[in-house]
Design a protein around this motif. Structure first.
Motif, PDB file in Angstrom:
ATOM      1  N   GLN A 176       3.534  -0.291 -12.207  1.00  0.00           N
ATOM      2  CA  GLN A 176       3.965  -1.458 -11.439  1.00  0.00           C
ATOM      3  C   GLN A 176       3.027  -2.609 -11.706  1.00  0.00           C
ATOM      4  OE1 GLN A 176       4.280  -1.057  -7.112  1.00  0.00           O
ATOM      5  NE2 GLN A 176       5.938  -2.553  -7.137  1.00  0.00           N
ATOM      6  N   PHE A 185       8.807   8.592  -3.813  1.00  0.00           N
ATOM      7  CA  PHE A 185       7.635   8.025  -4.472  1.00  0.00           C
ATOM      8  C   PHE A 185       6.361   8.422  -3.740  1.00  0.00           C
ATOM      9  CE2 PHE A 185       8.743   5.050  -7.824  1.00  0.00           C
ATOM     10  CZ  PHE A 185      10.085   4.807  -7.615  1.00  0.00           C
ATOM     11  N   GLY A 186       5.279   8.561  -4.514  1.00  0.00           N
ATOM     12  CA  GLY A 186       3.956   8.643  -3.914  1.00  0.00           C
ATOM     13  C   GLY A 186       3.476   7.245  -3.543  1.00  0.00           C
ATOM     14  N   SER A 187       2.295   7.180  -2.962  1.00  0.00           N
ATOM     15  CA  SER A 187       1.741   5.893  -2.526  1.00  0.00           C
ATOM     16  C   SER A 187       1.062   5.121  -3.649  1.00  0.00           C
ATOM     17  CB  SER A 187       0.756   6.106  -1.381  1.00  0.00           C
ATOM     18  OG  SER A 187       1.437   6.593  -0.237  1.00  0.00           O
ATOM     19  N   ARG A 234      -6.354   7.145  -4.759  1.00  0.00           N
ATOM     20  CA  ARG A 234      -5.584   5.962  -4.354  1.00  0.00           C
ATOM     21  C   ARG A 234      -6.083   4.729  -5.077  1.00  0.00           C
ATOM     22  NH1 ARG A 234      -2.716   5.201   0.139  1.00  0.00           N
ATOM     23  NH2 ARG A 234      -2.195   3.306  -0.995  1.00  0.00           N
ATOM     24  N   TYR A 278       5.865   5.605 -13.071  1.00  0.00           N
ATOM     25  CA  TYR A 278       6.193   4.202 -13.244  1.00  0.00           C
ATOM     26  C   TYR A 278       4.900   3.394 -13.192  1.00  0.00           C
ATOM     27  CZ  TYR A 278      11.244   4.791 -12.720  1.00  0.00           C
ATOM     28  OH  TYR A 278      12.571   5.144 -12.912  1.00  0.00           O
ATOM     29  N   GLN A 338      -0.959  -0.691 -11.174  1.00  0.00           N
ATOM     30  CA  GLN A 338      -0.664   0.353 -10.192  1.00  0.00           C
ATOM     31  C   GLN A 338       0.261   1.370 -10.861  1.00  0.00           C
ATOM     32  OE1 GLN A 338      -0.679   0.828  -6.022  1.00  0.00           O
ATOM     33  NE2 GLN A 338       1.439   0.155  -5.925  1.00  0.00           N
ATOM     34  N   LEU A 353       2.722   4.592 -10.171  1.00  0.00           N
ATOM     35  CA  LEU A 353       3.508   5.264  -9.141  1.00  0.00           C
ATOM     36  C   LEU A 353       4.163   6.511  -9.716  1.00  0.00           C
ATOM     37  CD1 LEU A 353       5.212   2.140  -7.575  1.00  0.00           C
ATOM     38  CD2 LEU A 353       3.759   3.722  -6.333  1.00  0.00           C
ATOM     39  N   GLY A 356       0.787  -1.229   0.000  1.00  0.00           N
ATOM     40  CA  GLY A 356       0.000   0.000   0.000  1.00  0.00           C
ATOM     41  C   GLY A 356       0.815   1.273   0.000  1.00  0.00           C
ATOM     42  N   LYS A 357       2.124   1.141  -0.076  1.00  0.00           N
ATOM     43  CA  LYS A 357       3.009   2.315  -0.069  1.00  0.00           C
ATOM     44  C   LYS A 357       3.868   2.336  -1.323  1.00  0.00           C
ATOM     45  CE  LYS A 357       1.942   3.668   4.155  1.00  0.00           C
ATOM     46  NZ  LYS A 357       1.274   4.970   4.434  1.00  0.00           N
ATOM     47  N   GLY A 358       4.420   3.502  -1.639  1.00  0.00           N
ATOM     48  CA  GLY A 358       5.403   3.560  -2.699  1.00  0.00           C
ATOM     49  C   GLY A 358       6.764   3.132  -2.186  1.00  0.00           C
ATOM     50  N   PRO A 359       7.666   2.771  -3.082  1.00  0.00           N
ATOM     51  CA  PRO A 359       9.030   2.394  -2.657  1.00  0.00           C
ATOM     52  C   PRO A 359       9.725   3.564  -1.981  1.00  0.00           C
ATOM     53  CG  PRO A 359       8.609   1.748  -4.937  1.00  0.00           C
ATOM     54  CD  PRO A 359       7.489   2.640  -4.530  1.00  0.00           C
TER      55      PRO A 359
END
Lengths: 113, 113
Positions: free
Chosen positions: B37, B104-106, B9, B35, B88, B90, A41-44
């Protein structure tokens, strides 16, 4: 030439053990090798990084080992903890290419209590 | 605590709809990235920008488009969503000379039905 290959895809380690994730790259122009940690649920998030002029970098329990001749680098997590359970990505980039990073395929680490 | 924000989100949308994924950062970073994912975790660069009015396509072919009219804002648009766009997304940013310290964002988890 742009690939970064990461292994293993998944890893299970007992608490207190050593987790080792490996990456290999092809492009000799890469000059920066970061590792990212991603929780669900989070970005890297940037964990640790190394430049090719050193063979090892250590930050707390996390160590990067770098082998320029083999074009390989690895992440070692000492005394692995359940809180380290996450997905880890290696990456590589070249400053002259403006900061674009090529990411490995990711390793899902699970640390068992 | 996040300095880079992605909205929404989660998004479930029907085929053929136009969608815009929002990304904003408050750090004044000049470089921004999108990006994609995969469900299998791998990150693929689809767009990047080195500053206002500068956008480039990444390594992974994408039917999306981006714009960079303001430093802090880097939206991604899909003119006609398809199930193959389910993924996803990012957003990340970095500052020139930062040695690739991506923030990075979430992420936005997009499902096209």
């Amino acid at each position: 030439q742009q690939q970064v290959k990461q292994s293993p895809q998944s890893l299970i380690v007992q608490k207190g053990g050593i987790s080792i994730i490996n990456c290999a790259y092809e492009n000799t122009a890469f000059d920066y090798f970061p590792w990212y940690q991603q929780f669900p649920g989070k970005g890297p998030a940037l964990l640790i990084a190394i430049r090719p002029d050193v063979s090892e970098k250590k930050e707390g329990r996390f160590t990067i080992s770098f082998n320029k001749s083999a074009k390989q680098f690895s992440l070692h997590i000492m005394d692995s903890q359940p809180g380290d359970s996450a997905t880890y990505f290696c990456a590589a980039g070249n400053y002259n290419q403006g900061g674009k990073l090529i990411f490995g395929q990711g390793t899902e680490l699970s640390v068992k209590p | 605590e996040a300095d880079i924000y992605q909205t929404p989100r989660y998004l479930v949308i029907g085929t053929g709809k136009k969608i815009t994924l929002e990304c904003s950062q408050t750090m004044g970073h000049d470089k921004m990235y999108w990006y994609q994912q995969d469900p299998g975790m791998e990150l693929h660069l689809i767009h990047y920008s080195y500053g206002v009015n500068s956008t480039e396509k990444g390594d992974l072919s994408s039917e999306s488009t981006v714009s960079r009219i303001r430093t802090e804002h880097f939206p991604l648009t899909l003119e006609s969503a398809r199930p193959s766009h389910t993924s996803q997304y990012l957003c990340a940013s970095s500052v020139r000379g930062s040695n690739y310290g991506y923030t990075f964002g979430s992420g936005t988890r997009l499902t096209v039905v």
